[in-house]
Design an enzyme around this catalytic site. Structure first.
Site, PDB file in Angstrom:
ATOM      1  N   GLY A 158      -3.936 -45.350  32.332  1.00  0.00           N
ATOM      2  CA  GLY A 158      -4.545 -45.079  33.644  1.00  0.00           C
ATOM      3  C   GLY A 158      -5.711 -45.993  33.959  1.00  0.00           C
ATOM      4  O   GLY A 158      -6.616 -45.628  34.697  1.00  0.00           O
ATOM      5  N   ALA A 159      -5.700 -47.209  33.394  1.00  0.00           N
ATOM      6  CA  ALA A 159      -6.866 -48.101  33.524  1.00  0.00           C
ATOM      7  C   ALA A 159      -6.573 -49.379  34.303  1.00  0.00           C
ATOM      8  O   ALA A 159      -7.387 -50.298  34.322  1.00  0.00           O
ATOM      9  CB  ALA A 159      -7.393 -48.459  32.143  1.00  0.00           C
TER      10      ALA A 159
ATOM     11  N   SER B 297      -0.093 -49.595  32.116  1.00  0.00           N
ATOM     12  CA  SER B 297       0.447 -48.784  31.008  1.00  0.00           C
ATOM     13  C   SER B 297       1.696 -48.030  31.460  1.00  0.00           C
ATOM     14  O   SER B 297       2.653 -47.862  30.705  1.00  0.00           O
ATOM     15  CB  SER B 297      -0.593 -47.791  30.491  1.00  0.00           C
TER      16      SER B 297
ATOM     17  N   GLU C 162       8.686 -45.944  37.685  1.00  0.00           N
ATOM     18  CA  GLU C 162       7.393 -46.160  38.352  1.00  0.00           C
ATOM     19  C   GLU C 162       7.325 -45.361  39.657  1.00  0.00           C
ATOM     20  O   GLU C 162       6.269 -44.825  40.015  1.00  0.00           O
ATOM     21  CB  GLU C 162       7.180 -47.648  38.655  1.00  0.00           C
TER      22      GLU C 162
ATOM     23  N   ASP D 204       4.385 -54.427  38.641  1.00  0.00           N
ATOM     24  CA  ASP D 204       3.997 -54.040  37.288  1.00  0.00           C
ATOM     25  C   ASP D 204       5.195 -54.033  36.352  1.00  0.00           C
ATOM     26  O   ASP D 204       5.142 -54.594  35.251  1.00  0.00           O
ATOM     27  CB  ASP D 204       3.350 -52.639  37.310  1.00  0.00           C
TER      28      ASP D 204
HETATM   29  N1  ADP Z   1       1.212 -44.575  25.809  1.00  0.00           N
HETATM   30  C1  ADP Z   1       1.584 -43.659  26.718  1.00  0.00           C
HETATM   31  N2  ADP Z   1       2.035 -42.436  26.314  1.00  0.00           N
HETATM   32  C2  ADP Z   1       2.415 -41.513  27.226  1.00  0.00           C
HETATM   33  N3  ADP Z   1       2.360 -41.683  28.570  1.00  0.00           N
HETATM   34  C3  ADP Z   1       1.917 -42.892  29.024  1.00  0.00           C
HETATM   35  C4  ADP Z   1       1.502 -43.931  28.130  1.00  0.00           C
HETATM   36  N4  ADP Z   1       1.098 -44.996  28.874  1.00  0.00           N
HETATM   37  C5  ADP Z   1       1.258 -44.637  30.163  1.00  0.00           C
HETATM   38  N5  ADP Z   1       1.733 -43.379  30.260  1.00  0.00           N
HETATM   39  C6  ADP Z   1       2.039 -42.679  31.520  1.00  0.00           C
HETATM   40  O1  ADP Z   1       1.595 -43.521  32.608  1.00  0.00           O
HETATM   41  C7  ADP Z   1       0.570 -42.847  33.361  1.00  0.00           C
HETATM   42  C8  ADP Z   1      -0.529 -43.838  33.786  1.00  0.00           C
HETATM   43  O2  ADP Z   1       0.024 -44.602  34.824  1.00  0.00           O
HETATM   44  P1  ADP Z   1      -0.934 -45.258  35.980  1.00  0.00           P
HETATM   45  O3  ADP Z   1      -1.719 -44.176  36.630  1.00  0.00           O
HETATM   46  O4  ADP Z   1      -0.076 -46.105  36.840  1.00  0.00           O
HETATM   47  O5  ADP Z   1      -1.971 -46.114  35.162  1.00  0.00           O
HETATM   48  P2  ADP Z   1      -1.858 -47.655  34.684  1.00  0.00           P
HETATM   49  O6  ADP Z   1      -2.875 -48.367  35.501  1.00  0.00           O
HETATM   50  O7  ADP Z   1      -2.221 -47.601  33.229  1.00  0.00           O
HETATM   51  O8  ADP Z   1      -0.439 -48.115  34.930  1.00  0.00           O
HETATM   52  C9  ADP Z   1       0.008 -41.808  32.414  1.00  0.00           C
HETATM   53  O9  ADP Z   1      -0.520 -40.702  33.167  1.00  0.00           O
HETATM   54  C10 ADP Z   1       1.226 -41.383  31.606  1.00  0.00           C
HETATM   55  O10 ADP Z   1       1.991 -40.420  32.327  1.00  0.00           O
HETATM   56  C1  PMV Z   2      -2.085 -50.938  43.099  1.00  0.00           C
HETATM   57  C2  PMV Z   2      -0.818 -51.653  42.663  1.00  0.00           C
HETATM   58  O1  PMV Z   2      -0.704 -52.870  43.395  1.00  0.00           O
HETATM   59  C3  PMV Z   2      -0.881 -51.949  41.155  1.00  0.00           C
HETATM   60  C4  PMV Z   2      -1.060 -50.694  40.286  1.00  0.00           C
HETATM   61  O2  PMV Z   2      -1.431 -51.079  38.973  1.00  0.00           O
HETATM   62  P1  PMV Z   2      -1.801 -49.967  37.845  1.00  0.00           P
HETATM   63  O3  PMV Z   2      -0.708 -48.888  37.875  1.00  0.00           O
HETATM   64  O4  PMV Z   2      -3.149 -49.383  38.221  1.00  0.00           O
HETATM   65  O5  PMV Z   2      -1.837 -50.717  36.545  1.00  0.00           O
HETATM   66  C5  PMV Z   2       0.373 -50.732  42.979  1.00  0.00           C
HETATM   67  C6  PMV Z   2       1.709 -51.464  42.884  1.00  0.00           C
HETATM   68  O6  PMV Z   2       1.766 -52.683  43.149  1.00  0.00           O
HETATM   69  O7  PMV Z   2       2.685 -50.785  42.537  1.00  0.00           O
HETATM   70 MG    MG Z   3       0.677 -48.006  36.611  1.00  0.00          MG
END
Ligand code: ADP
Ligand code: PMV
Ligand code: MG
Length: 393
Positions: free
Chosen positions: A139-140, A144, A200, A211
């Site tokens: 979630g950063a 991920s 996604e 992504d």
């Molecule tokens: N290592 C992991 N184990 C379990 N779930 C994960 C993991 N990495 C990502 N996720 C899933 O992806 C979500 C984060 O996605 P998102 O909000 O788009 O953040 P990001 O910017 O990291 O893509 C988490 O809430 C979880 O559901």
């Molecule tokens: C904000 C966005 O442009 C990227 C999202 O990246 P992340 O899930 O925060 O790593 C959304 C997208 O392109 O799907």
């Molecule tokens: Mg993401």
């Protein structure tokens, strides 16, 4: 009776996270974005079991840990994908009714996403033990969610022997690396990418697809919703990038929805912003091409620094996806003559700072200490890593 070979078979898959250099959020609105993969990766290990069960371990999700379900529990659901729609070679969106039925097993959207992809790709015909862990902060803004989906889809297709290419030599592992891993061929990678996009979509509603594309193909690529991905075959110039995690949690889904709503409500105000971000992305590509021709890194660095500042200002001031923690890091790095922008959805999460070629180890340590004293974790990124890697034992 499962043959010994199948029962003992283990599939190990990894998929990289990413940073978006320019164009996050604008890419959801149809503009150009540029992203590159990271050395931080999600890792999945899949083995068969003879229990007709799905045994799942997610050690990074403390609130879940592990779970186990008889496959019949999913197959008997009213909207379990079966029949003509359920062709694993033709990725399809999750039926909202089926999602609701999956959410009776878990309240965690990421796990429901896992269960959809597992059901759609395997048809719940074979028992598997699956462990998914990751180097990426969750979630950063480092993708991920996409690496989670790409690793899972790559692993399940391999474990089920489902190949869009009919299992070409590359997908048989003809070109393994020193760790015994191979990149799937482009045709199989496209299948993995399209299934991951369906994941996604469940994770955060309206993903652009950048992504999952950069996690699947690795290296660096440009992306628009209309034209899809275009891999930068020569990669990107040797930019030095520091990633800093604000450690502020946020929801990509909510941030993306807010930008879409703002764009629809204030179209005449936001369209010019999106067009300018598109221009920044295109100018970045032009700068990369110019650097390829003249190797003038100082010129490249100056242009990148300006574009970092512009994109950050537009994301924060116009799209409204900034955060005080991001502003704080921008200020700290600016005091050291460096330029920073958020990456990914913003609202916290991670930022990227463009280090100078001349930034020496002492200056870097001084910067990392200033950021650490302010409560942030930072590390120099290794970018351009390979996309999804598969090892079948
Ligand atoms: N290592 C992991 N184990 C379990 N779930 C994960 C993991 N990495 C990502 N996720 C899933 O992806 C979500 C984060 O996605 P998102 O909000 O788009 O953040 P990001 O910017 O990291 O893509 C988490 O809430 C979880 O559901
Ligand atoms: C904000 C966005 O442009 C990227 C999202 O990246 P992340 O899930 O925060 O790593 C959304 C997208 O392109 O799907
Ligand atoms: Mg993401």
């Amino acid at each position: 009776m499962i043959s010994n070979i199948e029962e003992d078979r283990q599939v190990c898959v990894s998929a990289p996270g990413k940073i978006i250099l320019f164009g996050e959020h604008a890419v959801v609105l149809g503009k150009t974005a540029i992203a590159t993969s990271l050395s931080l990766r999600a890792k999945i290990v899949i083995t068969r079991n003879t229990e007709n069960k799905l045994n799942l371990e997610l050690p990074d999700l403390k609130e879940f840990g592990s779970g186990s379900w008889p496959l019949e529990e999913f197959r008997k659901l009213n909207d379990f994908p079966k029949g003509d729609i359920a062709d694993p070679l033709k990725p399809f969106e999750c039926n909202p009714e089926f999602l609701n039925q999956l959410l009776t097993f878990t309240s965690v959207k990421g796990i429901a996403t896992f269960l959809f992809l597992f059901s759609a790709i395997t048809q719940c015909t074979k028992g598997f033990n699956i462990k998914l862990s990751s180097d990426l902060p969750i979630g950063a803004g480092l993708g991920s969610s996409a690496s989670f989906c790409v690793g899972l889809c790559g692993g399940l297709l391999e474990a089920m022997d489902i190949y869009a290419c009919g299992k070409c030599d590359q997908c048989k592992g003809a070109h393994k690396n020193s760790d015994g891993e191979h990149n799937p061929c482009t045709v199989q990678s496209d299948l993995i990418n399209l299934w991951s996009l369906q994941g996604e979509k469940l994770m955060h509603g309206t993903p652009s697809g950048i992504d999952n594309a950069v996690s699947t193909f690795g290296k660096a690529l440009t992306f628009t919703r209309r034209a899809g991905y275009k891999i930068l075959d020569r990669g990107i110039p040797p930019l030095r990038i520091l990633i800093t995690n604000t450690r502020v949690g946020r929801s990509t889904k909510i941030l993306v929805e807010n930008v879409i709503n703002r764009s629809q409500k204030y179209t005449d105000l936001i369209d010019p912003v999106s067009n300018l971000i598109d221009t920044i992305s295109m100018q970045c590509l032009a700068c990369f091409e110019r650097y390829e021709a003249d190797s003038n890194f100082d010129e490249l660095q100056s242009a990148m620094e300006l574009m970092f500042d512009m994109n950050q200002s537009l994301l924060s001031g116009c799209y409204g996806v900034g955060h005080s923690s991001i502003d704080n890091i921008v200020s700290i790095t600016k005091s050291m003559g460096l330029h920073t922008k958020l990456t990914g959805a913003g609202g916290g999460g991670c930022v990227i700072t463009l280090l100078k070629p001349s930034t020496d180890s002492q200056q870097l340590e001084q910067l990392k200490k200033a950021l650490s004293d302010a409560g942030y974790e930072s590390w120099e990124a290794t970018i351009g890593d390979p996309g999804v890697l598969i090892k079948s034992l």
